[in-house]
Design an enzyme around this catalytic site. Structure first.
Site, PDB file in Angstrom:
ATOM      1  N   GLN A 187      60.687  30.984  -9.878  1.00 31.52           N
ATOM      2  CA  GLN A 187      61.336  32.350 -10.044  1.00 31.52           C
ATOM      3  C   GLN A 187      62.166  32.248 -10.967  1.00 31.52           C
ATOM      4  OE1 GLN A 187      62.810  32.724  -6.005  1.00 31.52           O
ATOM      5  NE2 GLN A 187      64.837  33.040  -6.622  1.00 31.52           N
ATOM      6  N   GLY A 188      62.226  33.647 -11.680  1.00 22.80           N
ATOM      7  CA  GLY A 188      62.953  33.584 -13.050  1.00 22.80           C
ATOM      8  C   GLY A 188      63.655  35.198 -13.207  1.00 22.80           C
ATOM      9  N   TYR A 189      64.627  35.232 -13.805  1.00 23.80           N
ATOM     10  CA  TYR A 189      65.222  36.236 -13.967  1.00 23.80           C
ATOM     11  C   TYR A 189      65.423  36.981 -15.035  1.00 23.80           C
ATOM     12  CZ  TYR A 189      66.652  34.910  -9.350  1.00 23.80           C
ATOM     13  OH  TYR A 189      66.624  34.581  -7.847  1.00 23.80           O
ATOM     14  N   VAL A 190      65.078  38.488 -15.224  1.00 19.88           N
ATOM     15  CA  VAL A 190      65.319  39.147 -16.241  1.00 19.88           C
ATOM     16  C   VAL A 190      66.574  39.862 -16.286  1.00 19.88           C
ATOM     17  CG1 VAL A 190      64.350  41.514 -17.218  1.00 19.88           C
ATOM     18  CG2 VAL A 190      62.801  40.002 -16.177  1.00 19.88           C
TER      19      VAL A 190
END
Length: 166
Positions: A27-30
């Protein structure tokens, strides 16, 4: 309105292992602001875009939408410099699901357990492998860990504190 109510704990020992199979999460975050977090998550061949808004340390607005896998992979590559890799184990106990997250990469060595509850005051059985509750410590959120990896936290035994809580 969609809500998420969860409590988070450190995990002690290995007694939880073998209770459920693990599934790989990327998972990655904007956005990682506590008031509005935007996350892209890939689990196997499925992907989601999730928006969260903080109400308290335990309760948040949560909106989650499936997205095409190719779009999620592109978002992770081009929009999400802050990322977390983990294996999640979903363990059923007394009518609740415990999600035990074993972190890898820059967060290797950290293992956390979360329980989602219908209400902040819902009683639940604490498994013997639960350690300290860290629900109110923002350093143990995935969003914080994506920016401040656990392996880079200073060692208090060496006289250096861990990063301050957000």
């Amino acid at each position: 309105m969609a809500y998420e109510i969860e409590r988070r704990f450190k995990v002690n020992g290995e007694r939880w292992r073998g209770l459920a199979p693990g599934i790989w999460y990327r998972q990655g975050y904007v956005s990682v602001e506590p008031q509005r977090t935007v996350r892209v998550r890939v689990v196997g061949e499925q992907a989601w875009l999730t928006l969260k808004g903080q109400i308290s340390s335990m309760r948040r607005h949560e909106f989650e939408y499936p997205v095409p896998l190719a779009d999620a992979e592109a978002m992770l590559t081009h929009l999400c410099a802050m990322q977390v890799e983990k294996k999640r184990y979903r363990i059923e106990l007394d009518g609740f699901i415990w999600e035990v997250d074993e972190f890898f990469g820059d967060n290797a060595g950290l293992i956390l357990a979360e329980i989602e509850l219908p209400d902040e005051h819902t009683p639940f059985t604490r498994p013997d492998w639960l350690g300290e509750e860290v629900t109110d410590d923002g350093r143990y959120t995935n969003a914080w860990l994506s920016q401040h990896p656990y392996t880079q936290w200073a060692d208090p035994a060496q006289g250096s504190p861990v990063p301050p809580a957000p």
